[in-house]
Design a protein around this motif. Structure first.
Motif, PDB file in Angstrom:
ATOM      1  N   ILE A 245      -5.350  -5.401  -8.068  1.00 13.70           N
ATOM      2  CA  ILE A 245      -4.730  -5.801  -6.790  1.00 13.70           C
ATOM      3  C   ILE A 245      -4.305  -7.267  -6.894  1.00 13.70           C
ATOM      4  O   ILE A 245      -5.138  -8.154  -7.077  1.00 13.70           O
ATOM      5  CB  ILE A 245      -5.717  -5.583  -5.618  1.00 13.70           C
ATOM      6  N   ILE A 246      -3.001  -7.501  -6.779  1.00 21.95           N
ATOM      7  CA  ILE A 246      -2.467  -8.853  -6.981  1.00 21.95           C
ATOM      8  C   ILE A 246      -2.581  -9.651  -5.681  1.00 21.95           C
ATOM      9  O   ILE A 246      -2.078  -9.233  -4.650  1.00 21.95           O
ATOM     10  CB  ILE A 246      -0.977  -8.794  -7.388  1.00 21.95           C
ATOM     11  N   PRO A 282       3.647  -5.222  -3.467  1.00 25.36           N
ATOM     12  CA  PRO A 282       3.376  -3.932  -4.125  1.00 25.36           C
ATOM     13  C   PRO A 282       1.892  -3.565  -4.191  1.00 25.36           C
ATOM     14  O   PRO A 282       1.567  -2.422  -4.500  1.00 25.36           O
ATOM     15  CB  PRO A 282       3.926  -4.129  -5.547  1.00 25.36           C
ATOM     16  N   SER A 283       0.994  -4.519  -3.921  1.00 22.32           N
ATOM     17  CA  SER A 283      -0.444  -4.233  -3.948  1.00 22.32           C
ATOM     18  C   SER A 283      -1.015  -4.005  -2.555  1.00 22.32           C
ATOM     19  O   SER A 283      -2.218  -3.735  -2.423  1.00 22.32           O
ATOM     20  CB  SER A 283      -1.209  -5.392  -4.608  1.00 22.32           C
ATOM     21  N   GLU A 285      -0.700  -1.608  -0.378  1.00 25.35           N
ATOM     22  CA  GLU A 285      -1.264  -0.269  -0.154  1.00 25.35           C
ATOM     23  C   GLU A 285      -2.645  -0.143  -0.783  1.00 25.35           C
ATOM     24  O   GLU A 285      -3.581   0.389  -0.175  1.00 25.35           O
ATOM     25  CB  GLU A 285      -0.313   0.790  -0.730  1.00 25.35           C
ATOM     26  N   SER A 286      -2.795  -0.659  -2.004  1.00 27.30           N
ATOM     27  CA  SER A 286      -4.097  -0.599  -2.676  1.00 27.30           C
ATOM     28  C   SER A 286      -5.128  -1.458  -1.955  1.00 27.30           C
ATOM     29  O   SER A 286      -6.305  -1.091  -1.871  1.00 27.30           O
ATOM     30  CB  SER A 286      -3.968  -1.072  -4.128  1.00 27.30           C
ATOM     31  N   SER A 289      -6.232   0.504   0.966  1.00 23.13           N
ATOM     32  CA  SER A 289      -7.039   1.625   0.505  1.00 23.13           C
ATOM     33  C   SER A 289      -8.449   1.146   0.186  1.00 23.13           C
ATOM     34  O   SER A 289      -9.442   1.799   0.536  1.00 23.13           O
ATOM     35  CB  SER A 289      -6.358   2.237  -0.723  1.00 23.13           C
TER      36      SER A 289
ATOM     37  N   LEU B 111       6.696  -2.132  -9.021  1.00 23.58           N
ATOM     38  CA  LEU B 111       6.388  -0.712  -8.858  1.00 23.58           C
ATOM     39  C   LEU B 111       7.393   0.171  -9.581  1.00 23.58           C
ATOM     40  O   LEU B 111       8.568  -0.169  -9.680  1.00 23.58           O
ATOM     41  CB  LEU B 111       6.415  -0.318  -7.382  1.00 23.58           C
ATOM     42  N   ARG B 135       1.498  -2.357 -16.810  1.00 18.97           N
ATOM     43  CA  ARG B 135       0.389  -3.305 -16.865  1.00 18.97           C
ATOM     44  C   ARG B 135      -0.441  -3.159 -18.128  1.00 18.97           C
ATOM     45  O   ARG B 135      -0.997  -4.127 -18.625  1.00 18.97           O
ATOM     46  CB  ARG B 135      -0.531  -3.090 -15.667  1.00 18.97           C
ATOM     47  N   PRO B 168      -9.183  -0.273  -8.847  1.00 18.30           N
ATOM     48  CA  PRO B 168      -8.298  -0.052  -7.698  1.00 18.30           C
ATOM     49  C   PRO B 168      -6.940  -0.729  -7.911  1.00 18.30           C
ATOM     50  O   PRO B 168      -6.886  -1.863  -8.362  1.00 18.30           O
ATOM     51  CB  PRO B 168      -9.040  -0.739  -6.537  1.00 18.30           C
ATOM     52  N   GLY B 169      -5.896  -0.004  -7.610  1.00 17.62           N
ATOM     53  CA  GLY B 169      -4.559  -0.578  -7.702  1.00 17.62           C
ATOM     54  C   GLY B 169      -3.834  -0.299  -8.999  1.00 17.62           C
ATOM     55  O   GLY B 169      -2.663  -0.630  -9.119  1.00 17.62           O
ATOM     56  N   ASP B 191      -6.649   5.833  -3.140  1.00 12.18           N
ATOM     57  CA  ASP B 191      -7.891   6.373  -3.699  1.00 12.18           C
ATOM     58  C   ASP B 191      -7.731   7.805  -4.192  1.00 12.18           C
ATOM     59  O   ASP B 191      -8.311   8.195  -5.205  1.00 12.18           O
ATOM     60  CB  ASP B 191      -8.986   6.404  -2.616  1.00 12.18           C
TER      61      ASP B 191
END
Lengths: 448, 448
Positions: A245-246, A282-283, A285-286, A289, B111, B135, B168-169, B191
């Motif tokens: 996650i950025i 872009p992170s 959503e994560s 979550s 993305l 990544r 995560p992510g 998730d």
């Protein structure tokens, strides 16, 4: 400084712009040391005798030569956003305003070379369209300069990814002017650049810096609300550890601090603690979550630190303290480093030990490659003795303190220090001890 | 599978390309499980009955429906670069070659949405000119597909920054086709996407993936030579912890492993251990400054994994084992995770305990937000019992093992597992247990 010495010095400066109006000089000799009631007393009335404003590096050399010749103290000052009197001259002399040295010499993918007086917001403004930005900046980005940050700061927004300026690779090179009759220009590269890191301008006049850059993301300012502060910390910790996650900023802030947050108050419900975050779009959503149902997002908008805007980061780092000081001058603050391997436990311990007196506000950072927290708690001030006791109790419990109520490099920097022989280097570049005298207290000149 | 069932199934597939040539089907039913002498015996002769090669997702749905209707096993296979027989059908049936599903649906900053059968090298090749790349990728990037990586892999080059796929992510979404008479398309986001992570294709047929991207750097392949392996590890650790130094790969490799390194041998002096690294060009100076005189750089050139080139990363991760196997088939390997808080101590312990038998090769990674090492040591194989004993001894000393000598998700994945109810989900999407049967051994179908 005698008025005749002053006259002789000014005569040597030729057409370099000089300000001697005592009122202006006194005002520009101050920084934000008044956050500390202790420093506010100690530094009261300290002032340079005149301001010299070099137009370029040649002017800097000329001023440095003149100061050496006449043995006149020289204190570099740029944005003046420091909090420990870094730029306050203790022994008068010249205040060197380097803000005209603001040219970007070059920028290429991942690297920048720029004049020390360039504002950090201007640098980012110039670079961002090409996809790059500074790796980190203080909460005072809109007024601070890159030279001031390197000489007096330590880290900030972005340090959750890159650590502070003290980490290898975060300062690539510095060019300095020595203070001697015949000043030298020295290029410090790699490890050697650490000699000017957080030395308060005592180890040479920084004229240019080579700094690493980070790729720009579309940053989103986010406020997450939690019933309990400790839950804000726990989630912030998870987000800090989530390498997928950025992010650029993760700042848990305890209630009642958000009650002082002016324009942000509509997003800070009564009695709730918050986490302020900057997340790459872009992170997002994560990030949500990961949050699940543990907290409530009350604000989410693209970071905008353009003119007239107040970005979310101006409620974090030492701006948190400022937001409170705006309406309550009875508080001050601390700088803490929590141990990375007992973070949650120590946060809870400090919370219990100083309930209601030390209002916690943490900043997730990387330090020596580990995720931990810097703490900048707001302290209800009841006197210097109690303040010292609070610091002692922190240290006794392995929460390290970089005392922001002292003005010397040695006493104040502590865990922010770098492993570089700054003292030895000062003998080489400032043999008469004219650079910001009194700030590196271990220094004693061996030259008359 | 009876030949009449085969005929009925094929009849249902219409014009979908099918391969029934037993030789070809047997060859495509294999992967790189032969790295393990144990699996080489266990999986000997396992083969699908036919290959079906869907041209698009509609074809996948038609094949899934036919398999459900006729109760025929279906095993997804793409690049076939797995090491534990992930794509080897244990009970025959259809081998689903999804490599035609390779379209990039869209890419935007940070993305990507792409067909599961796209080769990772093609994805990076498409994206890099616009400043983005995946990544992380396995050392088999030039033949592996993104779907195969997600379904069977765990991490690789880039995991020193982002951790593995389990963090995560690192997987944003997956679209799957269920195996039922009327197959459903399910979009798994956040998730939920973890339900297909490293499940060997047992929990739905992945047709598309949404993956996060990283900004591209100009990567430099570097070989650093050290007298002692432990010094290579110590420096690699420092570099991994140096958040100001941008890297993608840090792989300490003990002598004599470099003696097997073919084209790389000129850069690997006799008797010396090495560190293989990929460093962002703007961080190279800082990397060298950190290294100081501790090691010698023998190779430094821009990473090039274009056609006909052998990038340095093809000597790391499980390619290290392959390089040795090319000339010495008496070895095999392990997968270890070192505890992040006793890394150096445990590396030294294992080194001493298995001197000359377990040849250490580490990969710096982030795991749960902490820097540590994955170990892929090359093991001189003397039998299954000793191999099991070596694994047991590792675990007894808190060096965790993901056993690469078993073929089930449960037995093999261990520390690579994610916290997701993959078993429960399998009941929803594969009620008859037709997807890669035998690989998720805890699954028992409740449907006839």
């Amino acid at each position: 400084m005698s008025s005749s010495a002053l006259t002789r010095l000014v005569a040597d400066l030729g057409d370099i712009p000089v300000v001697t109006d005592a009122k202006i000089v006194r005002r520009r000799s101050r920084d934000f040391f008044w956050y500390s009631p202790v420093l506010n007393e100690a530094l009261e009335g300290k002032s340079a005798d005149l301001i010299a404003a070099p137009r370029d590096e040649a002017d800097v050399v000329r001023i440095a030569a003149a100061c050496a010749r006449h043995r006149v103290p020289l204190t570099v000052r740029a944005g003046g956003t420091g909090n420990y009197g870094q730029a306050v001259p203790l022994q008068g002399g010249v205040l060197l305003d380097i803000t005209a040295l603001q040219t970007i010499e070059w920028a290429k993918p991942g690297l920048l070379r720029v004049g020390a007086g360039a504002k950090m917001s201007s640098i980012d403004g110039e670079l961002q369209p090409s996809g790059w930005e500074l790796r980190m900046h203080p909460s005072t980005k809109r007024t601070a300069t890159i030279g001031g940050f390197v000489a007096g700061g330590s880290g900030g927004i972005g340090s959750v990814n890159f650590g502070g300026l003290r980490e290898p690779g975060n300062i690539l090179a510095a060019r300095i002017v020595t203070v001697e009759e015949a000043p030298r220009l020295i290029e410090l590269r790699g490890d050697a650049a650490q000699k000017i890191n957080r030395a308060y301008g005592t180890t040479g006049i920084i004229t240019a810096l080579e700094m690493p850059l980070a790729p720009v993301w579309n940053w989103i300012d986010v406020v997450v609300v939690f019933d309990e502060f400790i839950d804000a910390v726990a989630f912030g910790y998870e987000a800090a550890l989530a390498d997928g996650i950025i992010k650029k900023l993760l700042s848990p802030i305890t209630w009642p601090l958000p009650s002082y947050f002016g324009a942000l108050k509509p997003f800070c419900p009564e009695g709730k603690s918050i986490l302020i975050a900057m997340i790459a779009e872009p992170s997002l959503e994560s990030f949500k979550s990961l949050l699940g149902g543990r907290g409530t997002i009350t604000m989410e908008m693209p970071t905008d630190d353009g003119p007239g805007k107040v970005p979310l980061y101006e409620y974090t780092w030492n701006h948190t303290t400022l937001q409170v000081l705006k309406s309550d001058r009875s508080v001050t603050y601390l700088q803490c480093l929590y141990p990375h391997d007992r973070l949650m436990q120590k946060v809870a311990e400090m919370r219990e030990m100083f309930a209601g007196e030390v209002l916690q506000h943490l900043e997730f950072i990387r330090f020596n490659g580990r995720v931990t927290c810097s703490g900048l708690p707001v302290v209800r001030y009841t006197g210097a003795d109690r303040l010292n006791e609070i610091m002692r109790l922190h240290e006794e419990h392995e929460v390290y303190i970089a005392n922001p109520h002292v003005f010397t490099v040695e006493d104040g920097s502590r865990y922010k220090r770098v492993d570089a022989d700054q003292l030895g280097f000062k003998h080489e570049v400032d043999p008469y001890g004219l650079l910001n005298p009194g700030k590196m207290r271990s220094f004693a000149s061996t030259r008359p």
